[in-house]
Motif scaffolding. Sequence first.
Motif, PDB file in Angstrom:
ATOM      1  N   GLU A 106     106.189 -62.821  58.006  1.00 52.97           N
ATOM      2  CA  GLU A 106     107.373 -63.077  58.824  1.00 52.97           C
ATOM      3  C   GLU A 106     108.512 -63.389  57.867  1.00 52.97           C
ATOM      4  O   GLU A 106     108.294 -64.102  56.883  1.00 52.97           O
ATOM      5  CB  GLU A 106     107.136 -64.313  59.699  1.00 52.97           C
ATOM      6  N   PRO A 107     109.742 -62.932  58.158  1.00 49.56           N
ATOM      7  CA  PRO A 107     110.855 -63.252  57.256  1.00 49.56           C
ATOM      8  C   PRO A 107     111.044 -64.749  57.051  1.00 49.56           C
ATOM      9  O   PRO A 107     111.507 -65.181  56.003  1.00 49.56           O
ATOM     10  CB  PRO A 107     112.071 -62.650  57.970  1.00 49.56           C
ATOM     11  N   ARG A 108     110.653 -65.556  58.029  1.00 51.53           N
ATOM     12  CA  ARG A 108     110.901 -66.997  57.871  1.00 51.53           C
ATOM     13  C   ARG A 108     109.835 -67.697  57.027  1.00 51.53           C
ATOM     14  O   ARG A 108     109.928 -68.899  56.794  1.00 51.53           O
ATOM     15  CB  ARG A 108     110.986 -67.666  59.238  1.00 51.53           C
ATOM     16  N   LEU A 151     108.214 -69.267  54.095  1.00 53.08           N
ATOM     17  CA  LEU A 151     108.717 -69.747  52.812  1.00 53.08           C
ATOM     18  C   LEU A 151     107.764 -69.302  51.710  1.00 53.08           C
ATOM     19  O   LEU A 151     106.547 -69.204  51.923  1.00 53.08           O
ATOM     20  CB  LEU A 151     108.848 -71.270  52.830  1.00 53.08           C
ATOM     21  N   LEU A 168     112.641 -67.597  50.510  1.00 49.85           N
ATOM     22  CA  LEU A 168     111.804 -66.901  51.486  1.00 49.85           C
ATOM     23  C   LEU A 168     110.854 -65.964  50.748  1.00 49.85           C
ATOM     24  O   LEU A 168     111.221 -65.381  49.722  1.00 49.85           O
ATOM     25  CB  LEU A 168     112.676 -66.087  52.441  1.00 49.85           C
ATOM     26  N   VAL A 224     110.076 -63.049  51.604  1.00 51.62           N
ATOM     27  CA  VAL A 224     110.664 -61.699  51.560  1.00 51.62           C
ATOM     28  C   VAL A 224     111.639 -61.533  50.398  1.00 51.62           C
ATOM     29  O   VAL A 224     111.828 -60.424  49.889  1.00 51.62           O
ATOM     30  CB  VAL A 224     111.388 -61.326  52.884  1.00 51.62           C
ATOM     31  N   PHE A 269     113.769 -65.131  62.572  1.00 54.14           N
ATOM     32  CA  PHE A 269     114.967 -64.292  62.395  1.00 54.14           C
ATOM     33  C   PHE A 269     114.523 -62.971  61.817  1.00 54.14           C
ATOM     34  O   PHE A 269     113.393 -62.838  61.327  1.00 54.14           O
ATOM     35  CB  PHE A 269     115.982 -64.978  61.467  1.00 54.14           C
ATOM     36  N   TYR A 309     115.380 -59.853  59.003  1.00 54.28           N
ATOM     37  CA  TYR A 309     115.867 -59.903  57.624  1.00 54.28           C
ATOM     38  C   TYR A 309     116.114 -58.498  57.095  1.00 54.28           C
ATOM     39  O   TYR A 309     115.270 -57.614  57.277  1.00 54.28           O
ATOM     40  CB  TYR A 309     114.806 -60.600  56.763  1.00 54.28           C
TER      41      TYR A 309
END
Lengths: 168, 290
Positions: free
Chosen positions: A19-21, A23, A64, A66, B6, B8
Amino acid sequence: MKKEITLKINGEEFTKEVEPRTLLVHFIREDIGMTGTHIGCDTSSCGACTILIDGKSAKSCTILAVQAAGKEITTVEGIATTEGVHPIQEGFKENHGLHCGFCTPGMMLRAIELLEKNPDPTEEEIRWGISGNLCRCTGYNNIVKSIIYAGAKLRGDELPSTEPVFVE
Amino acid sequence: MIPSPFDYTAPSSLDEALKLLHDLGDDAKILAGGHSLIPMMKLRFAEPEHLIDLNNIPGLSYLKIEGGMLKIGAMTREVETEESAEVAVHFPIFADVAKLIADPQVRNFGTLGGNLAHGDAANDQPAVMLALDASVEIAGLDGRRTVGIDDFFYGFYSTAVQEGEILTEILIPIPSGRSGNAYHKVERKVGDYATGGVAVHLEMDEQGICTKAGIGLTNVNPTPLRAVRSEAALVGTSLDNGAISSAAQFASEDCNPSSDLRGDIDYKRHIIRAVTKKMINKAKQRAFKN
């Protein structure tokens, strides 16, 4: 929506969906399963989560996963070689540079970049250099000694005494 | 602490980023170094639906001297301004300020553009930009415009960077004659926001008369504050003790600190007076060393 990322951790390539969120510190600890990188304050203050991203020390709780796509990451699991421990690990061991050890992985990764940029730092430069890493046990003196020791070892200089320093 | 969900995107060109920003409107936030934004997202003070990451766009990170200007790409990391020997020739203030911003790990990622675009009066670089009389280049789909630093900070977390725009460059005039600058802040502990901070830039003629003075104050006003009366008190003088004391006094009177955990209003005014005096003297000393 999950994103696929590929990155290298300690020389090994990993491809995962995240997930982009997510960490980076959670990714390293939970998705990869390397728990040497610690979570201390979770607010980018304490430095327990410090790792190297392309050689630069970074607080992995404030980046993040990502964002690390395509990067090379070094964690504490990756600093020893088949030859033995890294000079910074030897420094901490010989100089009693840790008590509980919680801050130690972050301290060592930060010190590696510090010594790379400044191979022979003064005590003041070391203290400024680790100002983003908190230790709640040692009072820092032995950490500074450990870094001085590792610097000497990396330069091939005579190693400083590891005897405890008594303050009058 | 984990941010709310969110989407990205990390575009590979500025045009692509601008188009995306235009299409997504205020649901999107720009991610530069992320060391102000991500902590706010973790606390859920900020909950953007989309992050547009500028880190994969080439050509936004540089330090160069061109046409009488120091030009700093918006994605230039704080550590690069801290360590640049080229920058230090005219602007030792960058080494002063960077050393006081958070800590080395944060400075490895935090960017100068992000520092300014965040619009936080507690950040240190805004005061430095005021002192150095910087201007800022802002890009949008319709082209680029340049905004003087005095017209840049609108209010709490609010700047001249409007919806659909991205800050791309910071421009700082290279001083012509004898010059010196310095920054210091009082902080409770290393890496803290300023209890109060002062940036000073001075230019002098051959006789040692001050021809230009820039003074910016950190975290003692809702926006980064130019100490206008203090600057006027220095220009035309030989930077004697009387002029310096007046300038320091004006700065302490003209700032608008609020009482908080870092100290009460009187204490902060006192800090501004003391640090203003110190920084004028330090900038002056540096000017005579050159």
